[in-house]
Scaffold this motif. Structure first.
Motif: not given
Length: 189
Positions: A179-189
Motif C-alpha cells: 500500500v505504502d512503502q514510504t511509511r510504517y506504523v510504530r507502536f512504542d511499548r
C-alpha cells in the motif's frame, strides 16, 4: 586537431559557446542524478506513523492497536503437544486489534508485515525458523487468519517472534509494503 580557421580563430575560440553550454548541462545532470538518489534513499528510510493518544493508529484504511505484547509460553506443536523454545531464546506474541472494511474482495485484502524492535534497534521478523514446528498463525493483517471472526469489520492478527533471552522489546512495527512503502506504523511499548 585543425589549425586556425579563415578568421584566425583557434579551436578554443571556435568552440567557446559549446563549452559554456556544456558546463550548466553537466551541473543539471549531476543535480538530477543526486535528486534521484535522494528520492531512492528516502524510500529506503520510511517515515514513522505514530498512534494517537488512545493507542490507535489509522493507516492504509485500517484502524489498529496493540492488544497484547507478551512472552508466548503456551505454544503448541501438532497433536497439542507443548512446544519448548530453546533456553537461550524467548518467544513473543503480538496481538493486534484491527478494524477495517469488510467488503474487500480477495484481491483487495491489505496484507501487512509485523516486526518487533528491541531497545538496541534490532528488528525481529514474524514466523522465525525457530518456531517452524510450532502451530502459529500468520500475522499478516488478513481477516481470514484471525482467531476472531471478522464479520463486524473487527478482527485480530497474531504474530510470533523469537529473540535472545533477556532482550527488552521497545516497539512493534507494522509495514504495509503493498500500500505504502514510504511509511510504517510504530507502536512504542
Amino acid at each position: 586537431m585543425r589549425g586556425p580557421d579563415s578568421l584566425g580563430r583557434g579551436w578554443w575560440r571556435r568552440n567557446v559557446w559549446g563549452l559554456v553550454a556544456v558546463l550548466p548541462t553537466m551541473a543539471l545532470m549531476l543535480a538530477a542524478a543526486g535528486y534521484s538518489d535522494l528520492e531512492f534513499w528516502q524510500r529506503g528510510k520510511p517515515q514513522v506513523v505514530r498512534p494517537a493518544a488512545d493507542g490507535v493508529a489509522e493507516f492504509a484504511g485500517l484502524r489498529m492497536r496493540v492488544a497484547e505484547l507478551a512472552p508466548a509460553t503456551d505454544l503448541k506443536r501438532g497433536g497439542d503437544r507443548p512446544f519448548v523454545v530453546p533456553d537461550s531464546m524467548t518467544a513473543w506474541r503480538v496481538v493486534l486489534d484491527v478494524e477495517g472494511p469488510t467488503d474487500l474482495g480477495p484481491d483487495e485484502v491489505i496484507y501487512c508485515d509485523i516486526s518487533i524492535e528491541d531497545t538496541a534497534g534490532n528488528r525481529y521478523g514474524d514466523q522465525p525458523r525457530e518456531l517452524s514446528s510450532a502451530r502459529t498463525p500468520l500475522g499478516n493483517c488478513n481477516p481470514e487468519n484471525s482467531p476472531v471472526p471478522a464479520g463486524s469489520g473487527r478482527y485480530q492478527t497474531v504474530a510470533h517472534f523469537v529473540t535472545p533471552r533477556g532482550v527488552e522489546i521497545a516497539a512493534v512495527r507494522v509495514f504495509f509494503g503493498g500500500v505504502d512503502q514510504t511509511r510504517y506504523v510504530r507502536f512504542d511499548r
